[in-house]
Write a protein that holds these residues in place. Structure first.
Motif, PDB file in Angstrom:
ATOM      1  N   VAL A 187       0.840  -1.204   0.000  1.00  0.00           N
ATOM      2  CA  VAL A 187       0.000   0.000   0.000  1.00  0.00           C
ATOM      3  C   VAL A 187       0.875   1.255   0.000  1.00  0.00           C
ATOM      4  O   VAL A 187       0.599   2.230  -0.712  1.00  0.00           O
ATOM      5  CB  VAL A 187      -0.944   0.013   1.219  1.00  0.00           C
ATOM      6  N   GLY A 188       1.951   1.228   0.794  1.00  0.00           N
ATOM      7  CA  GLY A 188       2.864   2.372   0.850  1.00  0.00           C
ATOM      8  C   GLY A 188       3.537   2.636  -0.482  1.00  0.00           C
ATOM      9  O   GLY A 188       3.673   3.798  -0.902  1.00  0.00           O
ATOM     10  N   LEU A 189       3.961   1.565  -1.169  1.00  0.00           N
ATOM     11  CA  LEU A 189       4.612   1.724  -2.481  1.00  0.00           C
ATOM     12  C   LEU A 189       3.635   2.260  -3.520  1.00  0.00           C
ATOM     13  O   LEU A 189       3.999   3.104  -4.341  1.00  0.00           O
ATOM     14  CB  LEU A 189       5.187   0.373  -2.934  1.00  0.00           C
ATOM     15  N   VAL A 190       2.409   1.773  -3.480  1.00  0.00           N
ATOM     16  CA  VAL A 190       1.377   2.269  -4.413  1.00  0.00           C
ATOM     17  C   VAL A 190       1.104   3.748  -4.156  1.00  0.00           C
ATOM     18  O   VAL A 190       1.009   4.555  -5.088  1.00  0.00           O
ATOM     19  CB  VAL A 190       0.084   1.440  -4.275  1.00  0.00           C
ATOM     20  N   ASP A 191       1.004   4.104  -2.873  1.00  0.00           N
ATOM     21  CA  ASP A 191       0.762   5.509  -2.501  1.00  0.00           C
ATOM     22  C   ASP A 191       1.914   6.396  -2.966  1.00  0.00           C
ATOM     23  O   ASP A 191       1.689   7.493  -3.486  1.00  0.00           O
ATOM     24  CB  ASP A 191       0.591   5.608  -0.989  1.00  0.00           C
ATOM     25  N   LEU A 192       3.148   5.904  -2.793  1.00  0.00           N
ATOM     26  CA  LEU A 192       4.327   6.664  -3.230  1.00  0.00           C
ATOM     27  C   LEU A 192       4.335   6.835  -4.744  1.00  0.00           C
ATOM     28  O   LEU A 192       4.619   7.930  -5.253  1.00  0.00           O
ATOM     29  CB  LEU A 192       5.604   5.946  -2.772  1.00  0.00           C
ATOM     30  N   ALA A 193       4.013   5.755  -5.477  1.00  0.00           N
ATOM     31  CA  ALA A 193       3.990   5.818  -6.942  1.00  0.00           C
ATOM     32  C   ALA A 193       2.952   6.831  -7.426  1.00  0.00           C
ATOM     33  O   ALA A 193       3.209   7.620  -8.347  1.00  0.00           O
ATOM     34  CB  ALA A 193       3.693   4.435  -7.513  1.00  0.00           C
ATOM     35  N   MET A 194       1.788   6.832  -6.790  1.00  0.00           N
ATOM     36  CA  MET A 194       0.735   7.785  -7.176  1.00  0.00           C
ATOM     37  C   MET A 194       1.147   9.217  -6.863  1.00  0.00           C
ATOM     38  O   MET A 194       0.876  10.141  -7.644  1.00  0.00           O
ATOM     39  CB  MET A 194      -0.558   7.441  -6.438  1.00  0.00           C
ATOM     40  N   GLU A 195       1.833   9.401  -5.729  1.00  0.00           N
ATOM     41  CA  GLU A 195       2.288  10.747  -5.362  1.00  0.00           C
ATOM     42  C   GLU A 195       3.342  11.255  -6.337  1.00  0.00           C
ATOM     43  O   GLU A 195       3.304  12.422  -6.755  1.00  0.00           O
ATOM     44  CB  GLU A 195       2.864  10.712  -3.943  1.00  0.00           C
ATOM     45  N   LEU A 196       4.287  10.384  -6.735  1.00  0.00           N
ATOM     46  CA  LEU A 196       5.322  10.770  -7.701  1.00  0.00           C
ATOM     47  C   LEU A 196       4.702  11.097  -9.066  1.00  0.00           C
ATOM     48  O   LEU A 196       5.110  12.049  -9.728  1.00  0.00           O
ATOM     49  CB  LEU A 196       6.353   9.646  -7.851  1.00  0.00           C
ATOM     50  N   ARG A 197       3.721  10.290  -9.447  1.00  0.00           N
ATOM     51  CA  ARG A 197       3.041  10.530 -10.720  1.00  0.00           C
ATOM     52  C   ARG A 197       2.314  11.862 -10.697  1.00  0.00           C
ATOM     53  O   ARG A 197       2.338  12.624 -11.670  1.00  0.00           O
ATOM     54  CB  ARG A 197       2.061   9.390 -10.985  1.00  0.00           C
ATOM     55  N   SER A 198       1.678  12.158  -9.571  1.00  0.00           N
ATOM     56  CA  SER A 198       0.963  13.426  -9.428  1.00  0.00           C
ATOM     57  C   SER A 198       1.917  14.614  -9.481  1.00  0.00           C
ATOM     58  O   SER A 198       1.629  15.639 -10.107  1.00  0.00           O
ATOM     59  CB  SER A 198       0.204  13.428  -8.105  1.00  0.00           C
ATOM     60  N   ASN A 199       3.091  14.464  -8.857  1.00  0.00           N
ATOM     61  CA  ASN A 199       4.091  15.534  -8.867  1.00  0.00           C
ATOM     62  C   ASN A 199       4.627  15.799 -10.262  1.00  0.00           C
ATOM     63  O   ASN A 199       4.864  16.941 -10.643  1.00  0.00           O
ATOM     64  CB  ASN A 199       5.243  15.180  -7.936  1.00  0.00           C
ATOM     65  N   ARG A 200       4.798  14.718 -11.061  1.00  0.00           N
ATOM     66  CA  ARG A 200       5.276  14.879 -12.426  1.00  0.00           C
ATOM     67  C   ARG A 200       4.267  15.664 -13.260  1.00  0.00           C
ATOM     68  O   ARG A 200       4.639  16.488 -14.099  1.00  0.00           O
ATOM     69  CB  ARG A 200       5.509  13.501 -13.068  1.00  0.00           C
ATOM     70  N   LYS A 201       2.985  15.372 -13.042  1.00  0.00           N
ATOM     71  CA  LYS A 201       1.949  16.087 -13.794  1.00  0.00           C
ATOM     72  C   LYS A 201       1.936  17.569 -13.446  1.00  0.00           C
ATOM     73  O   LYS A 201       1.748  18.435 -14.301  1.00  0.00           O
ATOM     74  CB  LYS A 201       0.589  15.476 -13.478  1.00  0.00           C
ATOM     75  N   VAL A 202       2.179  17.867 -12.150  1.00  0.00           N
ATOM     76  CA  VAL A 202       2.195  19.276 -11.701  1.00  0.00           C
ATOM     77  C   VAL A 202       3.377  19.996 -12.333  1.00  0.00           C
ATOM     78  O   VAL A 202       3.260  21.139 -12.795  1.00  0.00           O
ATOM     79  CB  VAL A 202       2.277  19.340 -10.152  1.00  0.00           C
ATOM     80  N   VAL A 203       4.552  19.339 -12.366  1.00  0.00           N
ATOM     81  CA  VAL A 203       5.755  19.937 -12.968  1.00  0.00           C
ATOM     82  C   VAL A 203       5.567  20.170 -14.443  1.00  0.00           C
ATOM     83  O   VAL A 203       5.958  21.182 -15.023  1.00  0.00           O
ATOM     84  CB  VAL A 203       6.991  19.033 -12.708  1.00  0.00           C
ATOM     85  N   ALA A 204       4.966  19.162 -15.124  1.00  0.00           N
ATOM     86  CA  ALA A 204       4.714  19.273 -16.572  1.00  0.00           C
ATOM     87  C   ALA A 204       3.710  20.377 -16.885  1.00  0.00           C
ATOM     88  O   ALA A 204       3.839  21.092 -17.853  1.00  0.00           O
ATOM     89  CB  ALA A 204       4.210  17.943 -17.089  1.00  0.00           C
TER      90      ALA A 204
END
Length: 204
Positions: A187-204
């Motif tokens: 669950v922690g890894l999935v949450d981290l992956a989603m957070e990183l993906r969300s951050n990439r979208k914000v940067v883009a």
């Protein structure tokens, strides 16, 4: 002149390093010598020593060390010592912390093994061990409360629900502890992956 100053500074640094390594050894040796009741008890004492007294670590770091030590193979005290020592002074720090943690139980168990029959049949020792269990239970309960407080302090609904679900799964449903830990990890890894993906979208 510059070389002399540099050499003097290097000597001071080496002395400070040796002093802190010696302090690390004595601290882990002392904690391990007076710890009864398993890994969570020694983790609690490590927190008091290295976070509150010496202020070498932040409380959040100590909680991370606890989580990693618990979820890794092997005894919790040794796992915690490896991470703690490495955090302080790399591989040398790990070796020093492991030595300080492992020496007391190794010596005590060696002595007990020689006089095992006498210890087993001694009524006074049996009563003393029963009394110590009450103190150990209190210390472990204190660790649980502190860990729960820190999870709640994150104000993350996911973490709080995960903690509650893990508690129900282990205590009420009797799910194996390793399964609970692995599920939390996923669950922690999935949450981290989603957070990183969300951050990439914000940067883009």
């Amino acid at each position: 002149s510059t070389h002399c100053i540099s050499s003097a500074a290097s000597d001071v640094y080496k002395r400070q390093r040796l002093a802190r390594l010696w302090k690390l050894f004595l601290s882990t040796l002392y904690i391990s010598s007076f710890t009864f009741g398993g890994g969570f008890v020694i983790v609690s004492l490590m927190k008091k020593k290295f976070v509150e007294d010496l202020q070498w670590l932040e409380e959040e770091e100590m909680l991370d060390i606890t989580a990693i030590a618990q979820s890794s193979p092997g005894p919790i005290p040794i796992n915690a010592s490896v991470i703690l020592g490495y955090r302080m002074y790399g591989v040398i720090g790990s070796l020093v912390a492991i030595l300080g943690t492992a020496l007391p139980p190794m010596i005590i168990i060696s002595v007990i093994s020689v006089f095992y029959t006498q210890f087993r049949s001694n009524r006074i020792i049996a009563i003393a061990l029963q009394v110590m269990r009450a103190g150990v239970a209190a210390v472990i309960f204190d660790v649980v409360i502190n860990l729960a407080k820190n999870v709640i302090a994150t104000k993350r609904t996911l973490y709080i629900l995960l903690m509650a679900t893990a508690f129900v799964g282990k205590v009420i449903l009797g799910v194996d502890a390793m399964i609970v830990i692995l599920c939390c990890l996923v669950v922690g890894l999935v949450d981290l992956a989603m957070e990183l993906r969300s951050n990439r979208k914000v940067v883009a």
